[in-house]
Scaffold this active site. Structure first.
Site, PDB file in Angstrom:
ATOM      1  N   HIS A 149      -2.807  19.780  -7.758  1.00  0.00           N
ATOM      2  CA  HIS A 149      -3.437  19.235  -8.961  1.00  0.00           C
ATOM      3  C   HIS A 149      -4.948  19.401  -8.873  1.00  0.00           C
ATOM      4  O   HIS A 149      -5.489  19.721  -7.816  1.00  0.00           O
ATOM      5  CB  HIS A 149      -3.059  17.760  -9.159  1.00  0.00           C
ATOM      6  CG  HIS A 149      -3.298  16.880  -7.978  1.00  0.00           C
ATOM      7  ND1 HIS A 149      -2.497  16.907  -6.835  1.00  0.00           N
ATOM      8  CD2 HIS A 149      -4.254  15.943  -7.721  1.00  0.00           C
ATOM      9  CE1 HIS A 149      -2.939  16.029  -5.960  1.00  0.00           C
ATOM     10  NE2 HIS A 149      -4.016  15.438  -6.469  1.00  0.00           N
ATOM     11  N   HIS A 170      -5.780  21.042  -5.182  1.00  0.00           N
ATOM     12  CA  HIS A 170      -5.447  20.549  -3.846  1.00  0.00           C
ATOM     13  C   HIS A 170      -4.155  19.751  -3.907  1.00  0.00           C
ATOM     14  O   HIS A 170      -3.659  19.423  -4.986  1.00  0.00           O
ATOM     15  CB  HIS A 170      -6.562  19.651  -3.308  1.00  0.00           C
ATOM     16  CG  HIS A 170      -6.692  18.370  -4.084  1.00  0.00           C
ATOM     17  ND1 HIS A 170      -7.250  18.311  -5.352  1.00  0.00           N
ATOM     18  CD2 HIS A 170      -6.317  17.091  -3.798  1.00  0.00           C
ATOM     19  CE1 HIS A 170      -7.214  17.076  -5.802  1.00  0.00           C
ATOM     20  NE2 HIS A 170      -6.653  16.308  -4.877  1.00  0.00           N
ATOM     21  N   ARG A 227     -16.244  10.992 -16.389  1.00  0.00           N
ATOM     22  CA  ARG A 227     -14.903  10.441 -16.168  1.00  0.00           C
ATOM     23  C   ARG A 227     -14.916   9.608 -14.899  1.00  0.00           C
ATOM     24  O   ARG A 227     -15.533   9.988 -13.902  1.00  0.00           O
ATOM     25  CB  ARG A 227     -13.878  11.571 -16.044  1.00  0.00           C
ATOM     26  CG  ARG A 227     -12.456  11.117 -15.684  1.00  0.00           C
ATOM     27  CD  ARG A 227     -11.531  12.325 -15.563  1.00  0.00           C
ATOM     28  NE  ARG A 227     -10.154  11.944 -15.269  1.00  0.00           N
ATOM     29  CZ  ARG A 227      -9.628  11.879 -14.048  1.00  0.00           C
ATOM     30  NH1 ARG A 227     -10.373  12.169 -12.984  1.00  0.00           N
ATOM     31  NH2 ARG A 227      -8.368  11.527 -13.867  1.00  0.00           N
ATOM     32  N   ASP A 251      -2.482  16.118  -1.908  1.00  0.00           N
ATOM     33  CA  ASP A 251      -2.974  14.941  -1.186  1.00  0.00           C
ATOM     34  C   ASP A 251      -2.345  14.869   0.204  1.00  0.00           C
ATOM     35  O   ASP A 251      -1.142  15.092   0.359  1.00  0.00           O
ATOM     36  CB  ASP A 251      -2.657  13.665  -1.959  1.00  0.00           C
ATOM     37  CG  ASP A 251      -3.481  13.539  -3.235  1.00  0.00           C
ATOM     38  OD1 ASP A 251      -4.458  14.300  -3.383  1.00  0.00           O
ATOM     39  OD2 ASP A 251      -3.151  12.689  -4.082  1.00  0.00           O
TER      40      ASP A 251
END
Length: 366
Positions: A300, A244, A310, A246
């Site tokens: 990304h 996607h 994570r 941002d």
């Protein structure tokens, strides 16, 4: 009688197993990914398998020492600004060190974040595990509109508008440290985002436009997102967060040392190596449109880790909904649009196609 006792014994065992399973589900902190998305795995004939990882090149992002901005030598300050602008043009991503945010704030942020995500799933889903008056839908997980595995995100997050931060009852003592930590983090990262955005605006060479970001990207329109990516040991090629861009001006990310962030560079996926106490900065769609394509909003993703969870926290620098995004110079590559219009289009695309289309909708037809 013996046979009946045997049957009753087996029934009792089955009941206990069912109760145990229900308790595990109720108390488990992980969202029920497998149960919820079984149809996707069946649809693609995917079953539990040994996790395989596609080899992705690890490359160093531009590393910028922001201490130079505070120095007395003008040339070093200007050089640092040029490095920020160059990275935004050529990469859309860069890493900053000596950014002015104390390590203890970053460490405490991770510590408090871990506590939140350790809460049972049912509490997180109810938006009350932090005892904060969060906006409806603040807790998110998976991908409700996913129609294929490529659209599934094996992650959970708290999407927190800055207006929600610390709106808690004064009687709730348990959340004091979380509230103060989130507030400290948001305040310091917000200042850094404004500084970087102003540098990028000034680099475009139009002083009249510099004030736009300061006037429109106020704290009330920005937000934080606390992310957790649970281990995904059974399924290969499942993303922690699907590819996607941002939908903001600027994103600042603090991540742990597990790694998993990847971005597109020169047509290839590359992996970002974590650096302790460093922050990752990336350009969003609005800055690309506002800069008329000078700065790049880059695709990304986050890959799922088979063994380790994570954590990351992202700050999204957004304008008010009625802010009009207009390219700083003409002829413009993009037509004018409001941030509300952009968000609405993104939501419609995700609902219809399962993923975001983005700025392509707003290109000026030649």
């Amino acid at each position: 009688m013996a046979a009946s006792a045997s049957v009753l014994g087996h029934l009792k065992e089955d009941v206990l197993k069912q109760i145990s399973t229900m308790n595990d589900y109720t108390c488990c902190s992980d969202p029920p990914f497998e149960e919820t998305y079984t149809r996707l795995f069946h649809k693609h004939n995917v079953g539990p398998t040994t996790h395989t990882t596609t080899t992705v090149e690890e490359r160093d992002l531009p590393l910028i020492d922001l201490a130079q901005l505070e120095g007395k030598e003008k040339e070093k300050r200007e050089k640092c600004k040029r490095e920020i602008a160059k990275a935004s043009r050529e990469w859309g991503f860069f890493i900053v060190v000596n950014h002015g945010i104390p390590p203890h704030i970053l460490e405490e942020m991770t510590k408090e974040q871990v506590k939140v995500f350790r809460e049972p799933f049912y509490k997180k889903k109810a938006d009350n595990c932090m005892n904060l008056r969060l906006s409806s839908g603040s807790y998110r997980w998976g991908a409700p509109t996913a129609t294929c595995l490529a659209q599934l995100s094996w992650s959970e997050a708290f999407h927190i508008p800055l207006t929600d931060i610390c709106n808690t009852s004064p009687n709730v003592v348990a959340t004091t440290n979380l509230c103060s930590t989130v507030k400290q983090f948001a305040t310091t990262v917000s200042e850094l985002a404004n500084k970087l955005a102003n540098i990028l605006a000034e680099n475009l060479g139009d002083d009249k436009k510099v004030s736009f970001i300061e006037e429109k990207c106020v704290p009330n329109s920005c937000y934080l997102r606390m992310n957790r990516y649970p281990p995904c040991p059974k399924y290969a090629n499942v993303m922690g967060l699907m590819p996607h861009t941002d939908s903001d001006f600027l994103t600042i990310l603090y991540q742990d040392q597990v790694g998993g962030l990847q971005l597109i560079k020169d047509g290839n996926w590359i992996s970002v190596k974590p650096i302790p106490h460093a922050l990752i900065v990336n350009i969003g769609d609005l800055f690309q449109a506002w800069s008329n394509g000078v700065y790049k909003s880059v695709v990304h993703r986050v890959v799922a880790n088979p063994k380790r969870e994570r954590f990351s926290t992202a700050y999204f620098m957004c304008p008010s909904g009625d802010a009009i995004i207009q390219s700083y110079k003409q002829p413009s590559k993009y037509r004018n649009f409001s941030f509300n219009e952009y968000r609405k289009q993104v939501q419609e695309d995700v609902k219809q196609f399962g993923h975001k289309i983005g700025l392509s909708h707003f290109l000026v037809c030649n």
